[in-house]
Write an enzyme that holds these catalytic residues in place. Structure first.
Site, PDB file in Angstrom:
ATOM      1  CG  HIS A  72      -1.912  -1.032   1.317  1.00  0.00           C
ATOM      2  ND1 HIS A  72      -3.201  -0.831   0.843  1.00  0.00           N
ATOM      3  CD2 HIS A  72      -1.861  -2.300   1.755  1.00  0.00           C
ATOM      4  CE1 HIS A  72      -3.894  -1.935   1.001  1.00  0.00           C
ATOM      5  NE2 HIS A  72      -3.115  -2.857   1.551  1.00  0.00           N
ATOM      6  CE1 TYR A 200      -4.695   4.035   9.503  1.00  0.00           C
ATOM      7  CE2 TYR A 200      -5.310   3.344  11.709  1.00  0.00           C
ATOM      8  CZ  TYR A 200      -4.419   3.331  10.652  1.00  0.00           C
ATOM      9  OH  TYR A 200      -3.252   2.605  10.753  1.00  0.00           O
ATOM     10  N   PRO A 292      -2.678   0.195  19.246  1.00  0.00           N
ATOM     11  CG  PRO A 292      -4.374  -1.352  18.879  1.00  0.00           C
ATOM     12  CD  PRO A 292      -3.690  -0.579  19.952  1.00  0.00           C
ATOM     13  CE  LYS A 296       4.649   3.501  13.208  1.00  0.00           C
ATOM     14  NZ  LYS A 296       4.396   2.684  12.012  1.00  0.00           N
ATOM     15  CE1 TYR A 384       0.173   3.920   7.704  1.00  0.00           C
ATOM     16  CE2 TYR A 384      -0.473   4.148   9.992  1.00  0.00           C
ATOM     17  CZ  TYR A 384      -0.633   3.548   8.751  1.00  0.00           C
ATOM     18  OH  TYR A 384      -1.583   2.568   8.577  1.00  0.00           O
TER      19      TYR A 384
HETATM   20  P1  FAS Z   1       3.745 -11.587  22.068  1.00  0.00           P
HETATM   21  O1  FAS Z   1       2.869 -11.250  23.223  1.00  0.00           O
HETATM   22  O2  FAS Z   1       3.162 -11.684  20.700  1.00  0.00           O
HETATM   23  O3  FAS Z   1       4.481 -12.997  22.321  1.00  0.00           O
HETATM   24  C1  FAS Z   1       4.950 -13.335  23.611  1.00  0.00           C
HETATM   25  C2  FAS Z   1       4.944 -14.843  23.712  1.00  0.00           C
HETATM   26  O4  FAS Z   1       5.503 -15.212  24.987  1.00  0.00           O
HETATM   27  C3  FAS Z   1       3.528 -15.417  23.671  1.00  0.00           C
HETATM   28  O5  FAS Z   1       3.452 -16.440  22.715  1.00  0.00           O
HETATM   29  C4  FAS Z   1       3.296 -15.935  25.094  1.00  0.00           C
HETATM   30  O6  FAS Z   1       2.504 -17.117  25.111  1.00  0.00           O
HETATM   31  C5  FAS Z   1       4.707 -16.224  25.567  1.00  0.00           C
HETATM   32  N1  FAS Z   1       4.870 -16.140  27.014  1.00  0.00           N
HETATM   33  C6  FAS Z   1       4.326 -15.244  27.863  1.00  0.00           C
HETATM   34  N2  FAS Z   1       4.727 -15.493  29.125  1.00  0.00           N
HETATM   35  C7  FAS Z   1       5.555 -16.575  29.066  1.00  0.00           C
HETATM   36  C8  FAS Z   1       6.284 -17.301  30.038  1.00  0.00           C
HETATM   37  N3  FAS Z   1       6.234 -16.974  31.331  1.00  0.00           N
HETATM   38  N4  FAS Z   1       7.020 -18.359  29.614  1.00  0.00           N
HETATM   39  C9  FAS Z   1       7.087 -18.698  28.302  1.00  0.00           C
HETATM   40  N5  FAS Z   1       6.417 -18.037  27.325  1.00  0.00           N
HETATM   41  C10 FAS Z   1       5.661 -16.998  27.731  1.00  0.00           C
HETATM   42  N6  FAS Z   1       0.100  -4.543  17.034  1.00  0.00           N
HETATM   43  C11 FAS Z   1      -0.129  -3.908  15.856  1.00  0.00           C
HETATM   44  O7  FAS Z   1       0.827  -3.377  15.268  1.00  0.00           O
HETATM   45  N7  FAS Z   1      -1.403  -3.854  15.326  1.00  0.00           N
HETATM   46  C12 FAS Z   1      -2.483  -4.460  15.955  1.00  0.00           C
HETATM   47  O8  FAS Z   1      -3.610  -4.393  15.468  1.00  0.00           O
HETATM   48  C13 FAS Z   1      -2.288  -5.138  17.171  1.00  0.00           C
HETATM   49  N8  FAS Z   1      -3.334  -5.757  17.810  1.00  0.00           N
HETATM   50  C14 FAS Z   1      -3.104  -6.393  19.019  1.00  0.00           C
HETATM   51  C15 FAS Z   1      -4.158  -7.034  19.730  1.00  0.00           C
HETATM   52  C16 FAS Z   1      -3.919  -7.674  20.962  1.00  0.00           C
HETATM   53  C17 FAS Z   1      -5.061  -8.339  21.710  1.00  0.00           C
HETATM   54  C18 FAS Z   1      -2.625  -7.657  21.521  1.00  0.00           C
HETATM   55  C19 FAS Z   1      -2.363  -8.288  22.878  1.00  0.00           C
HETATM   56  C20 FAS Z   1      -1.580  -7.035  20.833  1.00  0.00           C
HETATM   57  C21 FAS Z   1      -1.809  -6.403  19.570  1.00  0.00           C
HETATM   58  N9  FAS Z   1      -0.775  -5.784  18.850  1.00  0.00           N
HETATM   59  C22 FAS Z   1      -0.966  -5.145  17.677  1.00  0.00           C
HETATM   60  C23 FAS Z   1       0.552  -5.795  19.327  1.00  0.00           C
HETATM   61  C24 FAS Z   1       1.139  -7.159  19.011  1.00  0.00           C
HETATM   62  O9  FAS Z   1       1.078  -7.374  17.628  1.00  0.00           O
HETATM   63  C25 FAS Z   1       2.502  -7.187  19.601  1.00  0.00           C
HETATM   64  O10 FAS Z   1       3.226  -6.004  19.316  1.00  0.00           O
HETATM   65  C26 FAS Z   1       3.289  -8.382  19.142  1.00  0.00           C
HETATM   66  O11 FAS Z   1       2.541  -9.524  19.442  1.00  0.00           O
HETATM   67  C27 FAS Z   1       4.625  -8.341  19.887  1.00  0.00           C
HETATM   68  O12 FAS Z   1       5.219  -9.563  19.732  1.00  0.00           O
HETATM   69  P2  FAS Z   1       6.040 -10.217  20.971  1.00  0.00           P
HETATM   70  O13 FAS Z   1       6.885  -9.181  21.593  1.00  0.00           O
HETATM   71  O14 FAS Z   1       6.626 -11.463  20.419  1.00  0.00           O
HETATM   72  O15 FAS Z   1       4.928 -10.524  22.093  1.00  0.00           O
HETATM   73  C1  PHB Z   2      -4.690  -4.493  11.431  1.00  0.00           C
HETATM   74  O1  PHB Z   2      -4.767  -4.819  10.234  1.00  0.00           O
HETATM   75  O2  PHB Z   2      -4.922  -5.297  12.375  1.00  0.00           O
HETATM   76  C2  PHB Z   2      -4.298  -3.068  11.780  1.00  0.00           C
HETATM   77  C3  PHB Z   2      -4.019  -2.160  10.756  1.00  0.00           C
HETATM   78  C4  PHB Z   2      -3.647  -0.855  11.092  1.00  0.00           C
HETATM   79  C5  PHB Z   2      -3.576  -0.496  12.435  1.00  0.00           C
HETATM   80  C6  PHB Z   2      -3.868  -1.414  13.449  1.00  0.00           C
HETATM   81  C7  PHB Z   2      -4.229  -2.707  13.123  1.00  0.00           C
HETATM   82  O3  PHB Z   2      -3.220   0.774  12.770  1.00  0.00           O
END
Ligand code: FAS
Ligand code: PHB
Length: 390
Positions: A72, A200, A292, A296, A384
């Site tokens: 995009h 958005y 989110p 980022k 962005y």
């Molecule tokens: P993660 O949380 O993905 O991974 C951590 C891992 O460690 C998990 O698999 C967990 O099971 C494991 N873990 C935890 N405790 C442990 C322990 N004690 N022992 C062993 N393993 C353990 N970012 C965006 O850019 N756009 C979005 O739309 C977006 N939506 C999100 C929605 C939700 C509900 C959440 C929670 C996050 C969202 N994020 C979004 C942010 C997300 O994408 C994170 O930035 C990304 O998962 C970061 O990756 P990790 O740092 O690997 O953490």
């Molecule tokens: C998504 O595709 O989940 C998404 C895209 C843009 C954002 C946040 C989430 O700013």
């Protein structure tokens, strides 16, 4: 067992770190507390900065991303019935964005780890870091009713916001800053063709977002109350509210269908400093959370891993601890920049409980200013698109 880097967490940060280290001759073991199915069942991020695409390609997991990722030139903002604002990252930052889901990235990383015989231990319970302030740390965990141990040189805490690794840093060393937002995002996944663009919407009824995962898979969000429960949001209500928040010419193009995933995520800004304590290094959500809105979170996890993997590779190749010693400051410099942008865009696009008519008009005036000023659009686009890693 013995390895060079013990990694806690098998999400994007932990798996990517293990993959890059392995490709550069550094051994690691990933300890993930959940099953692989559980990890892959989480629906999260969907938009990658170009810098993140390059890191994933260099890690040898870019093939499906290049084939299925959707490029995009930027994303759109629709508000208050005005002409839409295009965040033209290609024009103003010289880099596109790529729509490719975190789930697909995690699948690609698991496949690459398996292909290289990488050590990823799923369902590792009670993972515990030990001796991080000694020169010989180790990790213990329980699996199959047995206690296990791996000795290592360094521990990478990639265990997310609710993980164990951040808790190891002494309170006299660790400082945290946090802001919790008074609303959440209700997200759904549907097997419907998405809109062409990522859009958005800032509306008096609340924020909304139209995104995508593939030509046949759409991801949508509406801002919701922190008191909301999924059972009070049947699909019909979701689609009606989503369409009400977009201008008519966009709403009429939204193809509705049954949700195949539905979840509510709280929004917070959180940064823990430092991201290193002795032989423990934090990366990804273990160290920081951003709302989110600015897409980022995942991209910051990838840039942390870029810096940390470079530091560990250099240490084992040359003995130099230069990048290890600089890691926390280098990563935090980019983290704070992205945290500020994510906070700013969240404050701009959402409706806040108790917001006055004047507050609302200030949000619209800022959007009007951005729409009228090429300088303001350039500033927004370069953030962005993702600030350069160096
Ligand atoms: P993660 O949380 O993905 O991974 C951590 C891992 O460690 C998990 O698999 C967990 O099971 C494991 N873990 C935890 N405790 C442990 C322990 N004690 N022992 C062993 N393993 C353990 N970012 C965006 O850019 N756009 C979005 O739309 C977006 N939506 C999100 C929605 C939700 C509900 C959440 C929670 C996050 C969202 N994020 C979004 C942010 C997300 O994408 C994170 O930035 C990304 O998962 C970061 O990756 P990790 O740092 O690997 O953490
Ligand atoms: C998504 O595709 O989940 C998404 C895209 C843009 C954002 C946040 C989430 O700013």
């Amino acid at each position: 067992m013995r390895t060079q880097v013990g990694i806690i967490g098998g999400g994007p940060a932990g798996l990517l770190l293990s993959q890059i280290l392995h490709r550069n001759g550094v051994e690691s073991v990933v300890l993930e507390r959940r099953s692989r199915e559980y990890v892959l069942g989480r629906i999260r991020a969907g938009v990658l900065e170009w810098g993140s695409v390059e890191v994933l390609r260099n890690a040898g997991v870019g093939e499906r991303l290049d084939r299925e990722g959707r490029i995009h030139d930027g994303s759109r903002i629709a508000w208050a019935g005005r002409r839409q604002l295009f965040i033209d990252t290609r024009k103003y930052a010289g880099r596109p964005m790529v729509a490719y889901g975190q789930t697909q990235i995690t699948e690609d990383l698991y496949a690459a780890r398996d292909a290289m015989g990488g050590g990823v231990i799923d369902e590792a319970e009670e993972v515990t870091p030990h001796g991080v302030d000694t020169g010989a740390p180790w990790l213990t965990w329980r699996k199959d009713d047995r206690e296990h141990r791996v000795d290592c040189d360094f521990i990478a805490g990639c265990d997310g916001f609710h993980g164990v690794s951040r808790q190891v840093i002494p309170p006299t060393v660790l400082s945290t800053r946090e802001k919790v937002y008074p609303f959440g995002w209700l997200g759904i996944l549907s097997r419907t063709p998405p809109l062409d663009d990522i859009v958005y919407a800032a509306h008096d009824r609340g924020f909304a977002l139209a995104s995508q995962r593939s030509p046949a898979l759409s991801r949508y969000y509406v801002q919701c109350s922190l008191d909301d429960r999924l059972e009070s949001w049947p699909d019909e209500r979701f689609w009606e509210e989503l369409k009400a928040r977009f201008p008519g010419e966009i709403a009429e193009r939204i193809v509705t269908g049954p949700s195949i995933e539905k979840s509510i995520a709280p929004l917070r800004s959180f940064v823990a400093e430092p991201m290193r304590h002795e032989r423990l290094f934090l990366a990804g959500d273990a160290a920081h959370i951003v709302p989110p809105t600015g897409a980022k979170g995942l991209n910051l996890a990838i840039s942390d891993v870029h810096y940390l993997s470079r530091a560990l590779i250099e240490f084992y190749a040359t003995g130099s601890a230069r990048y290890l010693d600089e890691y926390s400051d280098t990563a935090l410099g980019r983290v704070w920049g992205a945290a500020r942008f994510s906070w700013w865009l969240t404050m701009l696009l959402h409706r806040f409980p108790g917001q006055t008519a004047f507050d609302r008009r200030m949000q619209e005036a800022e959007l009007d200013y951005i729409a009228s000023s090429e300088h303001a659009r350039r500033v927004m686009c370069e953030q962005y698109a993702g600030l350069p890693f160096e």
